[in-house]
Design an enzyme around this catalytic site. Structure first.
Site, PDB file in Angstrom:
ATOM      1  N   CYS A  65      24.101  42.825  50.324  1.00 17.94           N
ATOM      2  CA  CYS A  65      24.732  41.627  50.881  1.00 17.94           C
ATOM      3  C   CYS A  65      24.548  41.583  52.399  1.00 17.94           C
ATOM      4  O   CYS A  65      24.653  42.596  53.086  1.00 17.94           O
ATOM      5  CB  CYS A  65      26.216  41.626  50.536  1.00 17.94           C
ATOM      6  N   CYS A  69      31.338  43.083  55.879  1.00 16.02           N
ATOM      7  CA  CYS A  69      32.734  43.406  55.552  1.00 16.02           C
ATOM      8  C   CYS A  69      32.893  44.937  55.562  1.00 16.02           C
ATOM      9  O   CYS A  69      32.242  45.643  54.781  1.00 16.02           O
ATOM     10  CB  CYS A  69      33.106  42.839  54.188  1.00 16.02           C
ATOM     11  N   CYS A  72      33.337  47.236  52.324  1.00 19.36           N
ATOM     12  CA  CYS A  72      32.619  46.923  51.085  1.00 19.36           C
ATOM     13  C   CYS A  72      31.392  47.800  50.845  1.00 19.36           C
ATOM     14  O   CYS A  72      30.531  47.953  51.721  1.00 19.36           O
ATOM     15  CB  CYS A  72      32.206  45.456  51.086  1.00 19.36           C
ATOM     16  N   CYS A 109      35.694  37.333  35.214  1.00 22.58           N
ATOM     17  CA  CYS A 109      35.349  36.994  36.597  1.00 22.58           C
ATOM     18  C   CYS A 109      33.958  37.522  36.945  1.00 22.58           C
ATOM     19  O   CYS A 109      33.700  38.731  36.847  1.00 22.58           O
ATOM     20  CB  CYS A 109      36.394  37.601  37.529  1.00 22.58           C
ATOM     21  N   CYS A 140      36.111  32.717  35.957  1.00 19.70           N
ATOM     22  CA  CYS A 140      36.322  32.835  37.401  1.00 19.70           C
ATOM     23  C   CYS A 140      34.993  33.295  37.998  1.00 19.70           C
ATOM     24  O   CYS A 140      34.241  34.040  37.349  1.00 19.70           O
ATOM     25  CB  CYS A 140      37.413  33.865  37.677  1.00 19.70           C
ATOM     26  N   CYS A 200      41.777  31.426  43.485  1.00 19.36           N
ATOM     27  CA  CYS A 200      42.219  32.829  43.432  1.00 19.36           C
ATOM     28  C   CYS A 200      41.947  33.392  44.821  1.00 19.36           C
ATOM     29  O   CYS A 200      40.786  33.476  45.231  1.00 19.36           O
ATOM     30  CB  CYS A 200      41.415  33.571  42.359  1.00 19.36           C
ATOM     31  N   ARG A 273      48.233  39.304  41.277  1.00 24.14           N
ATOM     32  CA  ARG A 273      47.482  40.353  40.559  1.00 24.14           C
ATOM     33  C   ARG A 273      47.543  41.677  41.307  1.00 24.14           C
ATOM     34  O   ARG A 273      47.182  41.762  42.480  1.00 24.14           O
ATOM     35  CB  ARG A 273      46.020  39.947  40.356  1.00 24.14           C
TER      36      ARG A 273
HETATM   37  N1  SAM Z   1      30.752  38.356  48.099  1.00 25.59           N
HETATM   38  C1  SAM Z   1      31.853  37.623  47.665  1.00 25.59           C
HETATM   39  C2  SAM Z   1      32.964  37.539  48.683  1.00 25.59           C
HETATM   40  O1  SAM Z   1      33.025  38.341  49.576  1.00 25.59           O
HETATM   41  O2  SAM Z   1      33.797  36.653  48.537  1.00 25.59           O
HETATM   42  C3  SAM Z   1      32.419  38.082  46.340  1.00 25.59           C
HETATM   43  C4  SAM Z   1      32.563  39.540  46.041  1.00 25.59           C
HETATM   44  S1  SAM Z   1      33.655  40.472  47.081  1.00 25.59           S
HETATM   45  C5  SAM Z   1      33.317  42.107  46.500  1.00 25.59           C
HETATM   46  C6  SAM Z   1      35.256  40.082  46.487  1.00 25.59           C
HETATM   47  C7  SAM Z   1      36.451  40.752  47.118  1.00 25.59           C
HETATM   48  O3  SAM Z   1      36.549  42.099  46.673  1.00 25.59           O
HETATM   49  C8  SAM Z   1      36.496  40.884  48.621  1.00 25.59           C
HETATM   50  O4  SAM Z   1      36.890  39.717  49.247  1.00 25.59           O
HETATM   51  C9  SAM Z   1      37.526  41.967  48.823  1.00 25.59           C
HETATM   52  O5  SAM Z   1      38.832  41.416  48.949  1.00 25.59           O
HETATM   53  C10 SAM Z   1      37.433  42.784  47.533  1.00 25.59           C
HETATM   54  N2  SAM Z   1      36.892  44.128  47.800  1.00 25.59           N
HETATM   55  C11 SAM Z   1      35.620  44.435  48.118  1.00 25.59           C
HETATM   56  N3  SAM Z   1      35.473  45.764  48.319  1.00 25.59           N
HETATM   57  C12 SAM Z   1      36.695  46.312  48.135  1.00 25.59           C
HETATM   58  C13 SAM Z   1      37.210  47.641  48.188  1.00 25.59           C
HETATM   59  N4  SAM Z   1      36.427  48.676  48.510  1.00 25.59           N
HETATM   60  N5  SAM Z   1      38.505  47.840  47.916  1.00 25.59           N
HETATM   61  C14 SAM Z   1      39.307  46.797  47.586  1.00 25.59           C
HETATM   62  N6  SAM Z   1      38.886  45.523  47.514  1.00 25.59           N
HETATM   63  C15 SAM Z   1      37.606  45.277  47.782  1.00 25.59           C
HETATM   64  C1  DTB Z   2      39.470  40.677  44.042  1.00 21.22           C
HETATM   65  O1  DTB Z   2      40.381  40.288  44.814  1.00 21.22           O
HETATM   66  N1  DTB Z   2      39.283  41.941  43.704  1.00 21.22           N
HETATM   67  C2  DTB Z   2      38.109  42.062  42.856  1.00 21.22           C
HETATM   68  C3  DTB Z   2      37.698  40.588  42.630  1.00 21.22           C
HETATM   69  N2  DTB Z   2      38.581  39.876  43.490  1.00 21.22           N
HETATM   70  C4  DTB Z   2      36.307  40.187  42.791  1.00 21.22           C
HETATM   71  C5  DTB Z   2      37.099  42.953  43.447  1.00 21.22           C
HETATM   72  C6  DTB Z   2      37.614  44.362  43.692  1.00 21.22           C
HETATM   73  C7  DTB Z   2      36.481  45.184  44.188  1.00 21.22           C
HETATM   74  C8  DTB Z   2      36.837  46.614  44.382  1.00 21.22           C
HETATM   75  C9  DTB Z   2      35.728  47.401  44.946  1.00 21.22           C
HETATM   76  C10 DTB Z   2      34.550  47.585  44.065  1.00 21.22           C
HETATM   77  O2  DTB Z   2      34.712  47.912  42.852  1.00 21.22           O
HETATM   78  O3  DTB Z   2      33.421  47.495  44.545  1.00 21.22           O
HETATM   79 FE1  SF4 Z   3      29.231  40.842  50.715  1.00 20.14          FE
HETATM   80 FE2  SF4 Z   3      31.003  42.701  50.034  1.00 20.14          FE
HETATM   81 FE3  SF4 Z   3      31.546  41.055  52.029  1.00 20.14          FE
HETATM   82 FE4  SF4 Z   3      31.489  40.098  49.487  1.00 20.14          FE
HETATM   83  S1  SF4 Z   3      32.934  41.590  50.315  1.00 20.14           S
HETATM   84  S2  SF4 Z   3      30.590  39.160  51.320  1.00 20.14           S
HETATM   85  S3  SF4 Z   3      29.870  41.398  48.649  1.00 20.14           S
HETATM   86  S4  SF4 Z   3      29.869  42.566  51.988  1.00 20.14           S
END
Ligand code: SAM
Ligand code: DTB
Ligand code: SF4
Length: 339
Positions: A65, A69, A72, A109, A140, A200, A273
Site C-alpha cells: 500500500c 499509516c 499497518c 468484510c 462490507c 462503519c 465492535r
Molecule cells: N486501506 C484501507 C484503509 O486504510 O481504509 C482498508 C484497510 S485498513 C487495514 C482498515 C483499518 O484496519 C485501518 O483503518 C485501521 O484502523 C485498522 N488496522 C490496520 N492495521 C491495524 C493494526 N495493526 N492493529 C489494529 N488495527 C489495524
Molecule cells: C477495522 O476497523 N478493523 C479491521 C477492519 N476494520 C478492516 C481490520 C483490523 C486489522 C488488524 C491488523 C491486521 O490483521 O492486519
Molecule cells: Fe494502506 Fe494499511 Fe493505511 Fe489501509 S491502513 S491505507 S492498508 S497502509
C-alpha cells in the site's frame, strides 16, 4: 450512592451531535459502577443486551500500500513480514465468504490495501460484492478513499457498509499518518453516506495516544452529521517493522472498558465492535466490554494479516455468557461440547 447521569440526552433516544470534550471526560471519569450502569441502561434501550453480531474479514488485496499509516503491516513504506498480493479472484472470495457464513458470520468484510481503488479494480470488487450479497450475507468493503461515483457504484452492486476509520483524534492523527489527512477521510465518509451506504467507522487504541485522544476520536465520530452505524474499536495488533512500535502502549483493561462505555453512551444506536486486539484480552475483559455496550466481534482465526481468537473459543465464551449470535446456528465441536 447512585450518581445522576452526566451529559446524557437520550432519555427519549435522542441522538446528540454536539458532544463537548468536558462532557466526554466527565462520563469517562464517573465511578466505574455508575459508568457501566449508565452504558448498560443505554444499551438495553437500544439493543438486545444478550446478542452480538459476528463479522468475518478477508484481505482481498494484501500489502504494497502507498500510504504510510504507522501501525499497518501492509504499507509499502515499512519492512514488515507481509508479502504483497494481487486482487483475489471473485471465485476464491465467494468460496471464502460461503465458508465464513457456514462458520457463523452474518457480515462479510472485504478489505484491500489501497490508498484508493482504480476504476478497473472497482469493477471487480463490485462483482464480488454482488456475489457475496447473493449468499445472504451482509456486505462490507474497505478499499481506501472513494470518489462519490465509486461509492455509488458499490451501493448499486449491493454493498451494505463501507468501512473507513478515522483511526484516532485529530490531534494525534498527524503523528501516525502523513500521506493523507483527516479531512480526506471525512470526505470519503461523506461520499459513502451520500451514496446511501451504511458507515462503519472507528479507530485504534494502544498506539501511544492519551485518553484525551481516545475521547477526541469518539467525539469526532459522535459529532459527524450521522453516527456511524458501526463503530469498530481496534486495539493495536503488534506488527514488526512499523513506526508505532516505538510509541505503542496497550491501554489498561479498565481504560478500554471505560472507552467502550463512553462510546455506547455517546452513540446509543451504533453497533460497537470489539474489533482487533481480542487475542490479547482475557475472557473477563471481553465480558466487561460486552456489559459496557460492545455488541459485535470479528470471528475467524485471522483478521487481515494478524491473529484473532479461534472461533470455537469465541463460541464457548459467548455461550458461557448466555450471548446469542449467528455462531449458534453452527455446531462447532467446542460449542456443542463446552468444557
Ligand atoms: N486501506 C484501507 C484503509 O486504510 O481504509 C482498508 C484497510 S485498513 C487495514 C482498515 C483499518 O484496519 C485501518 O483503518 C485501521 O484502523 C485498522 N488496522 C490496520 N492495521 C491495524 C493494526 N495493526 N492493529 C489494529 N488495527 C489495524
Ligand atoms: C477495522 O476497523 N478493523 C479491521 C477492519 N476494520 C478492516 C481490520 C483490523 C486489522 C488488524 C491488523 C491486521 O490483521 O492486519
Ligand atoms: Fe494502506 Fe494499511 Fe493505511 Fe489501509 S491502513 S491505507 S492498508 S497502509
Amino acid at each position: 450512592m447512585f450518581s445522576a447521569p452526566v451529559g446524557q440526552a437520550d432519555s427519549a433516544n435522542h441522538l446528540r451531535h454536539d458532544w463537548q470534550r468536558d462532557q466526554a471526560q466527565t462520563l469517562y471519569d464517573l465511578p466505574f459502577a455508575d459508568l457501566i450502569f449508565q452504558a448498560q441502561s443505554v444499551h438495553r434501550r437500544n439493543f438486545d443486551p444478550n446478542h452480538v453480531e459476528t463479522a468475518s474479514l478477508l484481505s482481498i488485496k494484501t500489502g504494497g500500500c502507498a500510504e504510510d499509516c504507522g501501525y499497518c503491516s501492509q504499507s509499502a513504506k515499512y519492512d514488515t513480514d507481509v508479502k504483497a498480493t494481487k486482487l483475489m479472484d471473485r471465485e476464491a472470495v465467494v468460496a471464502t465468504a460461503q465458508r465464513a457464513k457456514e462458520a457463523g458470520a452474518s457480515r462479510f468484510c472485504m478489505a484491500a490495501a489501497w490508498r484508493n481503488p482504480k476504476d478497473k479494480d472497482l469493477d471487480r470488487v463490485c462483482e464480488m460484492v454482488s456475489a457475496v450479497k447473493d449468499l445472504g450475507l451482509e456486505t462490507c468493503a474497505t478499499l481506501g478513499m472513494l470518489t462519490g461515483e465509486q461509492a455509488q457504484r458499490l451501493q448499486d452492486a449491493g454493498l451494505d457498509f463501507y468501512n473507513h476509520n478515522v483511526d484516532t483524534s485529530r490531534e494525534f492523527y498527524g503523528k501516525i499518518i502523513s500521506t493523507r489527512t483527516m479531512e480526506d477521510r471525512i470526505e470519503t465518509l461523506a461520499h459513502a453516506r451520500h451514496a446511501g451506504l451504511k458507515v462503519c467507522c472507528g479507530g485504534i487504541v494502544g498506539m501511544g495516544e492519551q485518553v484525551e485522544d481516545r475521547l477526541g476520536m469518539l467525539m469526532l465520530l459522535a459529532n459527524l452529521p450521522h453516527h456511524p452505524e458501526s463503530v469498530p474499536i481496534n486495539m493495536w495488533q503488534e506488527v514488526k517493522g512499523v513506526p508505532v512500535n516505538d510509541t505503542a502502549e496497550r491501554p489498561d483493561p479498565i481504560a478500554l472498558v471505560r472507552m467502550i462505555a463512553v462510546a455506547r453512551i455517546m452513540m446509543p444506536k451504533s453497533v460497537v465492535r470489539l474489533s482487533a486486539g481480542r487475542q490479547y484480552m482475557t475472557d473477563e475483559l471481553q465480558a466487561l466490554c460486552f456489559i459496557a455496550g460492545a455488541n459485535s466481534i470479528f470471528i475467524g482465526d485471522v483478521l487481515l494479516t494478524t491473529k484473532n481468537p479461534q472461533i470455537d473459543r469465541d463460541a464457548v465464551l459467548l455461550d458461557s455468557l448466555g450471548i446469542t449470535s449467528a455462531l449458534d446456528n453452527v455446531k462447532t465441536p467446542a460449542a456443542a461440547n463446552p468444557a
